[in-house]
Motif scaffolding. Structure first.
Motif, PDB file in Angstrom:
ATOM      1  N   ASN A   1      26.077  28.225  41.070  1.00 38.85           N
ATOM      2  CA  ASN A   1      26.501  29.494  41.208  1.00 38.85           C
ATOM      3  C   ASN A   1      25.431  30.470  41.801  1.00 38.85           C
ATOM      4  O   ASN A   1      24.418  30.144  41.866  1.00 38.85           O
ATOM      5  CB  ASN A   1      26.342  30.281  39.686  1.00 38.85           C
ATOM      6  CG  ASN A   1      27.508  29.689  38.796  1.00 38.85           C
ATOM      7  OD1 ASN A   1      28.538  29.488  39.091  1.00 38.85           O
ATOM      8  ND2 ASN A   1      26.843  28.952  37.523  1.00 38.85           N
ATOM      9  N   VAL A   2      25.910  31.061  42.969  1.00 38.44           N
ATOM     10  CA  VAL A   2      25.082  31.844  43.612  1.00 38.44           C
ATOM     11  C   VAL A   2      24.667  33.137  43.100  1.00 38.44           C
ATOM     12  O   VAL A   2      23.687  33.288  42.932  1.00 38.44           O
ATOM     13  CB  VAL A   2      25.601  32.204  45.153  1.00 38.44           C
ATOM     14  CG1 VAL A   2      24.873  33.065  45.721  1.00 38.44           C
ATOM     15  CG2 VAL A   2      25.787  30.809  45.967  1.00 38.44           C
ATOM     16  N   ALA A   3      25.695  33.944  42.674  1.00 34.41           N
ATOM     17  CA  ALA A   3      25.239  35.142  42.107  1.00 34.41           C
ATOM     18  C   ALA A   3      25.902  35.619  40.778  1.00 34.41           C
ATOM     19  O   ALA A   3      27.283  35.338  40.860  1.00 34.41           O
ATOM     20  CB  ALA A   3      25.325  36.236  43.062  1.00 34.41           C
TER      21      ALA A   3
ATOM     22  N   ASN B   1      28.818  25.773  47.922  1.00 33.48           N
ATOM     23  CA  ASN B   1      28.369  26.001  46.412  1.00 33.48           C
ATOM     24  C   ASN B   1      29.757  25.861  45.642  1.00 33.48           C
ATOM     25  O   ASN B   1      30.770  25.693  46.239  1.00 33.48           O
ATOM     26  CB  ASN B   1      28.099  27.429  46.283  1.00 33.48           C
ATOM     27  CG  ASN B   1      26.814  27.855  47.389  1.00 33.48           C
ATOM     28  OD1 ASN B   1      25.620  27.725  46.979  1.00 33.48           O
ATOM     29  ND2 ASN B   1      27.078  28.616  48.594  1.00 33.48           N
ATOM     30  N   VAL B   2      29.440  25.533  44.377  1.00 35.37           N
ATOM     31  CA  VAL B   2      30.634  25.466  43.729  1.00 35.37           C
ATOM     32  C   VAL B   2      31.241  26.589  43.347  1.00 35.37           C
ATOM     33  O   VAL B   2      32.428  27.003  43.527  1.00 35.37           O
ATOM     34  CB  VAL B   2      29.955  24.729  42.288  1.00 35.37           C
ATOM     35  CG1 VAL B   2      31.421  24.726  41.318  1.00 35.37           C
ATOM     36  CG2 VAL B   2      29.547  23.533  42.494  1.00 35.37           C
TER      37      VAL B   2
ATOM     38  N   SER C   1      33.677  25.837  46.473  1.00 34.13           N
ATOM     39  CA  SER C   1      34.819  25.501  45.582  1.00 34.13           C
ATOM     40  C   SER C   1      35.648  26.729  45.294  1.00 34.13           C
ATOM     41  O   SER C   1      36.897  26.597  45.408  1.00 34.13           O
ATOM     42  CB  SER C   1      34.293  24.870  44.211  1.00 34.13           C
ATOM     43  OG  SER C   1      33.601  23.464  44.478  1.00 34.13           O
ATOM     44  N   TYR C   2      35.017  27.624  44.698  1.00 33.80           N
ATOM     45  CA  TYR C   2      35.305  28.989  44.746  1.00 33.80           C
ATOM     46  C   TYR C   2      34.448  30.181  45.171  1.00 33.80           C
ATOM     47  O   TYR C   2      33.373  30.102  44.902  1.00 33.80           O
ATOM     48  CB  TYR C   2      35.395  29.334  42.932  1.00 33.80           C
ATOM     49  CG  TYR C   2      36.560  28.286  42.336  1.00 33.80           C
ATOM     50  CD1 TYR C   2      37.932  28.399  42.463  1.00 33.80           C
ATOM     51  CD2 TYR C   2      35.875  27.260  41.808  1.00 33.80           C
ATOM     52  CE1 TYR C   2      38.498  27.319  41.955  1.00 33.80           C
ATOM     53  CE2 TYR C   2      36.752  26.416  40.910  1.00 33.80           C
ATOM     54  CZ  TYR C   2      38.161  26.216  41.177  1.00 33.80           C
ATOM     55  OH  TYR C   2      39.026  25.254  40.497  1.00 33.80           O
ATOM     56  N   ASN C   3      35.095  31.052  45.677  1.00 34.14           N
ATOM     57  CA  ASN C   3      34.095  32.275  46.559  1.00 34.14           C
ATOM     58  C   ASN C   3      34.024  33.398  45.367  1.00 34.14           C
ATOM     59  O   ASN C   3      32.987  33.949  45.192  1.00 34.14           O
ATOM     60  CB  ASN C   3      34.752  32.515  47.659  1.00 34.14           C
ATOM     61  CG  ASN C   3      34.712  31.893  48.691  1.00 34.14           C
ATOM     62  OD1 ASN C   3      33.780  31.347  48.898  1.00 34.14           O
ATOM     63  ND2 ASN C   3      35.966  31.682  49.506  1.00 34.14           N
TER      64      ASN C   3
ATOM     65  N   GLU D   1      39.806  31.084  47.851  1.00 33.73           N
ATOM     66  CA  GLU D   1      39.472  32.647  47.753  1.00 33.73           C
ATOM     67  C   GLU D   1      39.066  33.144  46.349  1.00 33.73           C
ATOM     68  O   GLU D   1      38.258  33.962  46.265  1.00 33.73           O
ATOM     69  CB  GLU D   1      40.234  33.321  48.541  1.00 33.73           C
ATOM     70  CG  GLU D   1      39.740  34.894  48.927  1.00 33.73           C
ATOM     71  CD  GLU D   1      40.550  35.520  49.785  1.00 33.73           C
ATOM     72  OE1 GLU D   1      40.946  36.667  49.734  1.00 33.73           O
ATOM     73  OE2 GLU D   1      41.105  34.875  50.785  1.00 33.73           O
ATOM     74  N   ILE D   2      40.021  32.713  45.471  1.00 33.38           N
ATOM     75  CA  ILE D   2      40.272  33.502  44.249  1.00 33.38           C
ATOM     76  C   ILE D   2      40.427  32.741  43.285  1.00 33.38           C
ATOM     77  O   ILE D   2      41.083  31.852  43.314  1.00 33.38           O
ATOM     78  CB  ILE D   2      41.224  34.891  44.112  1.00 33.38           C
ATOM     79  CG1 ILE D   2      40.819  35.770  45.379  1.00 33.38           C
ATOM     80  CG2 ILE D   2      41.317  35.639  43.057  1.00 33.38           C
ATOM     81  CD1 ILE D   2      41.820  36.849  45.719  1.00 33.38           C
TER      82      ILE D   2
END
Length: 300
Positions: free
Chosen positions: A212-214, A231-232, A254-256, A288-289
């Motif tokens: 996870n980035v944030a 990133n995942v 994988s997911y933004n 994207e979502i």
């Protein structure tokens, strides 16, 4: 006579302001204890296996190339039971040109203080890089530039949809904490950023191959001209933050974005999302979502 008194006053004042450079080859804490406000502590190349405490002082720590501070905490199950590698309270501290290694501990713990980090490398193993908090009616300020944060277990992957199982957190902020970051490189984190603070401004940074980035829980959080790749999950957003995204690049994640509407076991404040995400001129090259529509607020 009047001119003489003014001259004497200025001379005494200038002497007070003169800082001293303390050169360290063995024990950093001893140098910190004897240092006065404004002093520079210069670390010669070498490995310093100690944890440091800076309380109510204004100091600068500068490392010679090869200066490395390393600390191993005693409780791998709860790293908050161990002292940080560097603890800073009610102080104004500048740290330059250092490498910091933390195992089962916090790299830098910041309370009610102002800190500036530049040209710092952090190597983590079951650790938090920086934890920045502020008591009620007080503030902390964290400013970083040219900061590298990496899990020691990190190995670069050439594939998409990366699945990582690392256990470190890059930077966590809460309370009335301000965060300004330029040119971060963060790799291999379980969670890169946990933002439950007043405001952050993060730009020109690279977040690569993190789980996870944030995790964004509150505050005004601005991400400008950053790169998020492999990133995942890039952003997990909950509660009511205001997140602004400008000129970022999202590639092969994988997911933004994940909008959390249910409870999240690890964070008691991870509740129903009622904030907004505003995006301008971002480039997306990956899904994207997940399970949510941004409606009128997204890509406004």
């Amino acid at each position: 006579m009047k001119k003489s008194l003014i001259f004497i006053f200025l001379l005494v004042f200038s002497i007070i302001l003169v800082s001293e450079t303390i050169i360290v080859e063995e024990n950093i804490q001893q140098a910190i204890d004897k240092a006065k406000d404004g002093d520079i502590i210069y670390l010669k190349a070498g490995t310093y296996k100690e944890n440091l405490s800076i309380v109510s002082k204004n100091l600068t720590l500068v490392g010679e190339e090869g200066a490395y501070i390393s600390y191993v905490g005693k409780d791998p199950k709860n790293i908050f039971n161990s002292s940080p590698t560097i603890y800073i309270e009610n102080s104004n501290v500048i740290i330059k040109n250092l490498e910091i290694g933390s195992v089962n501990s916090i790299g830098i713990g910041l309370l009610n203080s102002k800190i500036s980090l530049s040209n710092v490398n952090m190597n983590l193993d079951n650790a938090y890089g920086v934890v920045c908090v502020a008591d009620e009616e007080k503030e902390s300020f964290l400013e970083v530039s040219n900061l590298s944060v990496e899990d020691v277990n990190y190995k670069s992957s050439s594939g998409k949809n990366v699945s990582l199982n690392f256990n470190s957190v890059g930077i966590m902020l809460s309370g009335d904490s301000m965060f300004v970051a330029n040119n971060i490189e963060m790799k291999g984190m379980k969670n890169g950023l946990i933002l439950n603070n007043k405001m952050s401004y993060i730009y020109n940074s690279d977040f690569l191959e993190n789980e996870n980035v944030a995790i964004i829980l509150s505050g005004q959080q601005k991400f400008i001209n950053n790169r998020f790749e492999l990133n995942v999950e890039t952003f997990k957003v909950a509660n009511s933050p205001e997140v602004e995204l400008v000129g970022n690049v999202f590639k092969d994640n994988s997911y933004n974005f994940v909008i959390k509407k249910d409870d999240y076991d690890s964070y008691q404040n991870f509740r129903h999302f009622s904030g907004k995400i505003i995006g301008f001129s971002n480039i997306l090259q990956s899904p994207e979502i997940l399970n949510e529509s941004f409606g009128k607020y997204f890509w406004k």
